[in-house]
Design an enzyme around this catalytic site. Structure first.
Site, PDB file in Angstrom:
ATOM      1  N   GLU A   1      -9.866  -2.775   5.176  1.00  0.00           N
ATOM      2  CA  GLU A   1     -10.495  -2.579   6.483  1.00  0.00           C
ATOM      3  C   GLU A   1     -11.768  -3.423   6.603  1.00  0.00           C
ATOM      4  O   GLU A   1     -12.365  -3.790   5.588  1.00  0.00           O
ATOM      5  CB  GLU A   1     -10.865  -1.097   6.657  1.00  0.00           C
ATOM      6  CG  GLU A   1      -9.690  -0.135   6.585  1.00  0.00           C
ATOM      7  CD  GLU A   1      -8.765  -0.201   7.796  1.00  0.00           C
ATOM      8  OE1 GLU A   1      -9.144  -0.821   8.820  1.00  0.00           O
ATOM      9  OE2 GLU A   1      -7.658   0.364   7.717  1.00  0.00           O
TER      10      GLU A   1
ATOM     11  N   ASP B   1       0.803  -1.222   0.000  1.00  0.00           N
ATOM     12  CA  ASP B   1       0.000   0.000   0.000  1.00  0.00           C
ATOM     13  C   ASP B   1       0.835   1.270   0.000  1.00  0.00           C
ATOM     14  O   ASP B   1       2.047   1.241   0.211  1.00  0.00           O
ATOM     15  CB  ASP B   1      -0.976   0.004   1.193  1.00  0.00           C
ATOM     16  CG  ASP B   1      -0.356  -0.561   2.481  1.00  0.00           C
ATOM     17  OD1 ASP B   1       0.884  -0.561   2.591  1.00  0.00           O
ATOM     18  OD2 ASP B   1      -1.110  -0.998   3.362  1.00  0.00           O
TER      19      ASP B   1
ATOM     20  N   ASN C   1      -7.779  -3.955  14.228  1.00  0.00           N
ATOM     21  CA  ASN C   1      -9.152  -4.316  13.862  1.00  0.00           C
ATOM     22  C   ASN C   1      -9.181  -5.478  12.871  1.00  0.00           C
ATOM     23  O   ASN C   1     -10.220  -5.784  12.293  1.00  0.00           O
ATOM     24  CB  ASN C   1      -9.886  -3.096  13.275  1.00  0.00           C
ATOM     25  CG  ASN C   1      -9.210  -2.574  12.012  1.00  0.00           C
ATOM     26  OD1 ASN C   1      -8.187  -3.101  11.587  1.00  0.00           O
ATOM     27  ND2 ASN C   1      -9.775  -1.530  11.442  1.00  0.00           N
TER      28      ASN C   1
ATOM     29  N   HIS D   1      -7.333  -5.568  10.063  1.00  0.00           N
ATOM     30  CA  HIS D   1      -7.063  -5.196   8.664  1.00  0.00           C
ATOM     31  C   HIS D   1      -5.739  -5.793   8.195  1.00  0.00           C
ATOM     32  O   HIS D   1      -4.829  -6.019   8.982  1.00  0.00           O
ATOM     33  CB  HIS D   1      -7.130  -3.675   8.450  1.00  0.00           C
ATOM     34  CG  HIS D   1      -5.985  -2.879   8.994  1.00  0.00           C
ATOM     35  ND1 HIS D   1      -6.141  -1.610   9.507  1.00  0.00           N
ATOM     36  CD2 HIS D   1      -4.648  -3.134   9.089  1.00  0.00           C
ATOM     37  CE1 HIS D   1      -4.969  -1.136   9.879  1.00  0.00           C
ATOM     38  NE2 HIS D   1      -4.046  -2.042   9.646  1.00  0.00           N
TER      39      HIS D   1
END
Ligand code: F6R
Length: 235
Positions: free
Chosen positions: A135, A59, A128, A130
């Site tokens: 996400e 990313d 979380n 991800h």
């Protein structure tokens, strides 16, 4: 911790040694820092060369030039590439400065396709669940795509920038399909603060609300955890 980093680096060195034209999938963040430093040591000791290696990063932020200290391109140069013998044109990181981010995503997918399958994809894990910037959501996207960063992420990142306006609002991430297409996946997690999400990701139901739980379906998944991260597993 050093043991874990060295073990991860060993997996990567083995993949590089076993392939004529190895393709690595790389991550940024705090987790792989020690792994990259172990890879640099292995290179300096003559155990590995990156000359034939192609890399794809997961990313990049939209709107940050590679010269910006917070860009992932800058991170990769600083923590790995400038210390080893990588060919600059074999390095792939989404270009966050492309005026048309969607076009950049399409280009990245074409480059991924041309390179063939990633031999080993390194992943860190978000609190979380991800992976990359994929996400939790009702559905996950297969290919490289633009993500809108959540207000919490923007607020958390603000400390790295001189003003809040400078904080990127979007990122480009490899999709879940490209991640799962890798031949092997090396998931590295450190710290007790991630014990809960490690347990949910590896032992809970497979759900797009915890993107890392999809890794359970991958036949070539390798998981490296420190004691803290492994705390909730019955090992
Ligand atoms: C980094 C990335 C992220 C991180 C994750 C964990 O390229 O894609 O998914 O792997 O946020 O970050 P750290 O390692 O900083 O805890």
């Amino acid at each position: 911790m050093k043991q874990l980093d060295e073990k991860a680096a060993r997996y990567i060195v083995d993949v590089i040694s076993a392939n004529e034209r190895p393709v690595l999938g790389l991550a940024t963040g705090s987790t792989p820092l020690g792994v990259y430093s172990s890879l640099i040591t292995a290179y300096q000791q003559g155990q590995v060369s990156f000359k034939q290696t192609t890399t794809f990063n997961l990313d990049e932020y939209v709107g940050l030039p590679s010269s910006h200290e917070q860009s992932y391109a800058h991170y990769m140069q600083k923590h790995l590439f400038e210390h080893v013998d990588m060919e600059p044109n074999a390095i792939h990181i989404p270009n966050g400065m492309n005026a048309d981010p969607q076009q950049e995503c399409n280009l990245y997918d074409k480059q991924l396709e041309k390179a063939g399958r990633i031999d080993i994809q390194i992943l860190g894990l978000g609190h979380n669940g991800h992976i990359g910037f994929n996400e939790p959501d009702q559905a996950l996207i297969r290919n490289t795509h633009v993500v809108e960063l959540s207000e919490t992420t923007i607020a958390a990142n603000a400390r790295f920038f001189t003003s809040r306006d400078e904080v990127p609002k979007q990122a480009i991430t490899m999709g879940i399909g490209s991640i799962l297409h890798a031949k092997q996946i090396l998931l590295i997690v450190k710290g007790e603060d991630k014990a809960h999400i490690v347990h949910k990701s590896l032992c809970g139901p497979i759900t797009t609300q915890i993107p890392a739980s999809l890794l359970q379906t991958h036949p070539g998944l390798i998981v490296l955890l420190d004691r803290g991260a492994a705390k909730n597993l019955n090992l």
